[in-house]
Design a protein around this motif. Structure first.
Motif, PDB file in Angstrom:
ATOM      1  N   LYS A 230      21.573  -3.595 -21.443  1.00 43.70           N
ATOM      2  CA  LYS A 230      22.873  -4.252 -21.554  1.00 43.70           C
ATOM      3  C   LYS A 230      23.826  -3.842 -20.439  1.00 43.70           C
ATOM      4  O   LYS A 230      24.930  -4.364 -20.336  1.00 43.70           O
ATOM      5  N   ARG A 231      23.408  -2.859 -19.666  1.00 42.34           N
ATOM      6  CA  ARG A 231      24.202  -2.297 -18.577  1.00 42.34           C
ATOM      7  C   ARG A 231      25.461  -1.583 -19.065  1.00 42.34           C
ATOM      8  O   ARG A 231      26.451  -1.488 -18.355  1.00 42.34           O
ATOM      9  N   SER A 232      25.409  -1.075 -20.296  1.00 43.99           N
ATOM     10  CA  SER A 232      26.519  -0.258 -20.791  1.00 43.99           C
ATOM     11  C   SER A 232      26.264   1.214 -20.482  1.00 43.99           C
ATOM     12  O   SER A 232      27.093   2.059 -20.791  1.00 43.99           O
ATOM     13  N   ARG A 233      25.120   1.488 -19.896  1.00 46.30           N
ATOM     14  CA  ARG A 233      24.768   2.836 -19.442  1.00 46.30           C
ATOM     15  C   ARG A 233      24.260   2.701 -18.011  1.00 46.30           C
ATOM     16  O   ARG A 233      23.497   1.796 -17.693  1.00 46.30           O
ATOM     17  N   THR A 234      24.670   3.611 -17.161  1.00 49.75           N
ATOM     18  CA  THR A 234      24.258   3.597 -15.768  1.00 49.75           C
ATOM     19  C   THR A 234      22.958   4.363 -15.606  1.00 49.75           C
ATOM     20  O   THR A 234      22.791   5.443 -16.178  1.00 49.75           O
ATOM     21  N   ALA A 235      22.048   3.811 -14.822  1.00 50.04           N
ATOM     22  CA  ALA A 235      20.779   4.480 -14.550  1.00 50.04           C
ATOM     23  C   ALA A 235      21.047   5.772 -13.788  1.00 50.04           C
ATOM     24  O   ALA A 235      21.822   5.793 -12.830  1.00 50.04           O
ATOM     25  N   ILE A 236      20.393   6.870 -14.226  1.00 50.50           N
ATOM     26  CA  ILE A 236      20.639   8.169 -13.598  1.00 50.50           C
ATOM     27  C   ILE A 236      19.578   8.542 -12.583  1.00 50.50           C
ATOM     28  O   ILE A 236      19.719   9.546 -11.897  1.00 50.50           O
ATOM     29  N   ASN A 237      18.508   7.754 -12.513  1.00 49.63           N
ATOM     30  CA  ASN A 237      17.454   8.054 -11.548  1.00 49.63           C
ATOM     31  C   ASN A 237      16.655   6.776 -11.260  1.00 49.63           C
ATOM     32  O   ASN A 237      16.928   5.717 -11.836  1.00 49.63           O
ATOM     33  N   ALA A 238      15.669   6.891 -10.397  1.00 48.08           N
ATOM     34  CA  ALA A 238      14.870   5.734  -9.986  1.00 48.08           C
ATOM     35  C   ALA A 238      14.062   5.147 -11.147  1.00 48.08           C
ATOM     36  O   ALA A 238      13.875   3.934 -11.236  1.00 48.08           O
ATOM     37  N   GLU A 239      13.616   6.013 -12.035  1.00 52.97           N
ATOM     38  CA  GLU A 239      12.833   5.563 -13.178  1.00 52.97           C
ATOM     39  C   GLU A 239      13.664   4.657 -14.095  1.00 52.97           C
ATOM     40  O   GLU A 239      13.201   3.588 -14.520  1.00 52.97           O
ATOM     41  N   GLU A 240      14.886   5.071 -14.377  1.00 46.40           N
ATOM     42  CA  GLU A 240      15.768   4.259 -15.200  1.00 46.40           C
ATOM     43  C   GLU A 240      16.187   2.992 -14.457  1.00 46.40           C
ATOM     44  O   GLU A 240      16.306   1.929 -15.060  1.00 46.40           O
ATOM     45  N   GLN A 241      16.400   3.088 -13.149  1.00 44.86           N
ATOM     46  CA  GLN A 241      16.775   1.906 -12.368  1.00 44.86           C
ATOM     47  C   GLN A 241      15.652   0.875 -12.380  1.00 44.86           C
ATOM     48  O   GLN A 241      15.908  -0.324 -12.481  1.00 44.86           O
ATOM     49  N   HIS A 242      14.406   1.336 -12.303  1.00 50.70           N
ATOM     50  CA  HIS A 242      13.280   0.404 -12.359  1.00 50.70           C
ATOM     51  C   HIS A 242      13.244  -0.283 -13.727  1.00 50.70           C
ATOM     52  O   HIS A 242      12.957  -1.485 -13.822  1.00 50.70           O
ATOM     53  N   PHE A 243      13.556   0.456 -14.780  1.00 51.20           N
ATOM     54  CA  PHE A 243      13.622  -0.157 -16.108  1.00 51.20           C
ATOM     55  C   PHE A 243      14.687  -1.250 -16.145  1.00 51.20           C
ATOM     56  O   PHE A 243      14.466  -2.322 -16.695  1.00 51.20           O
ATOM     57  N   VAL A 244      15.853  -0.979 -15.570  1.00 52.90           N
ATOM     58  CA  VAL A 244      16.925  -1.977 -15.525  1.00 52.90           C
ATOM     59  C   VAL A 244      16.439  -3.220 -14.783  1.00 52.90           C
ATOM     60  O   VAL A 244      16.680  -4.356 -15.220  1.00 52.90           O
ATOM     61  N   ASP A 245      15.727  -3.016 -13.682  1.00 49.90           N
ATOM     62  CA  ASP A 245      15.185  -4.143 -12.915  1.00 49.90           C
ATOM     63  C   ASP A 245      14.197  -4.951 -13.759  1.00 49.90           C
ATOM     64  O   ASP A 245      14.184  -6.178 -13.716  1.00 49.90           O
ATOM     65  N   VAL A 246      13.371  -4.269 -14.530  1.00 46.45           N
ATOM     66  CA  VAL A 246      12.416  -4.954 -15.409  1.00 46.45           C
ATOM     67  C   VAL A 246      13.167  -5.717 -16.494  1.00 46.45           C
ATOM     68  O   VAL A 246      12.870  -6.882 -16.776  1.00 46.45           O
TER      69      VAL A 246
END
Length: 141
Positions: free
Chosen positions: A57-73
């Motif tokens: 939902k983008r109410s939490r900011t990704a803290i690393n590349a792993e979380e950012q990849h999840f957001v991209d997915v």
């Protein structure tokens, strides 16, 4: 639970949450009892679901590349690679609703209002077909 598949030593805080995840609206009996998830999948959703939902939902900011990849997915910009990413896609697909099969086709049903709309549409189709049959009989006479 073995989380080696999900996070590595450098990113041990990935997808952390301080509370379990439940979706009583779509899975009122819980993930395990829904019949849609394995026990392992249900445990992963309960453990990481809050973080996954907030990231999606983008109410939490990704803290690393792993979380950012999840957001991209989650936003459709990348293909799912990890167990959590695949599980989240499965969850979101199931949470949209189960297929409802009718004479006129397949519709995804999320709530009872959708059922009422589908029934009304089906009744309208039946009335149109009956009117069409009556017109054909009149033309033959």
């Amino acid at each position: 639970m073995n989380t080696a598949v999900l996070v590595n030593a450098e990113t041990a805080t990935s997808f952390s949450s301080d509370r379990p995840f439940y979706d009583d609206a779509n899975f009122p009996r819980g993930f395990k009892r829904s019949g849609d998830f394995t026990n392992k999948e249900a445990e992963l959703l309960e453990t990481y679901g809050v973080a996954l939902r907030d990231l999606a939902k983008r109410s939490r900011t990704a803290i690393n590349a792993e979380e950012q990849h999840f957001v991209d997915v989650a936003t459709g910009q990348a293909d799912a690679e990890t167990t959590l990413e695949k599980l989240w896609l499965k969850y979101t697909k199931l949470a949209m609703g189960k297929p409802f099969y009718a004479v006129v086709g397949t519709t995804l049903i999320k709530s009872s209002s959708h059922v009422a709309d589908s029934v009304e549409m089906l009744e309208t189709d039946i009335e149109l077909a009956e009117d069409s049959d009556e017109a054909e009989v009149s033309e033959v006479d």
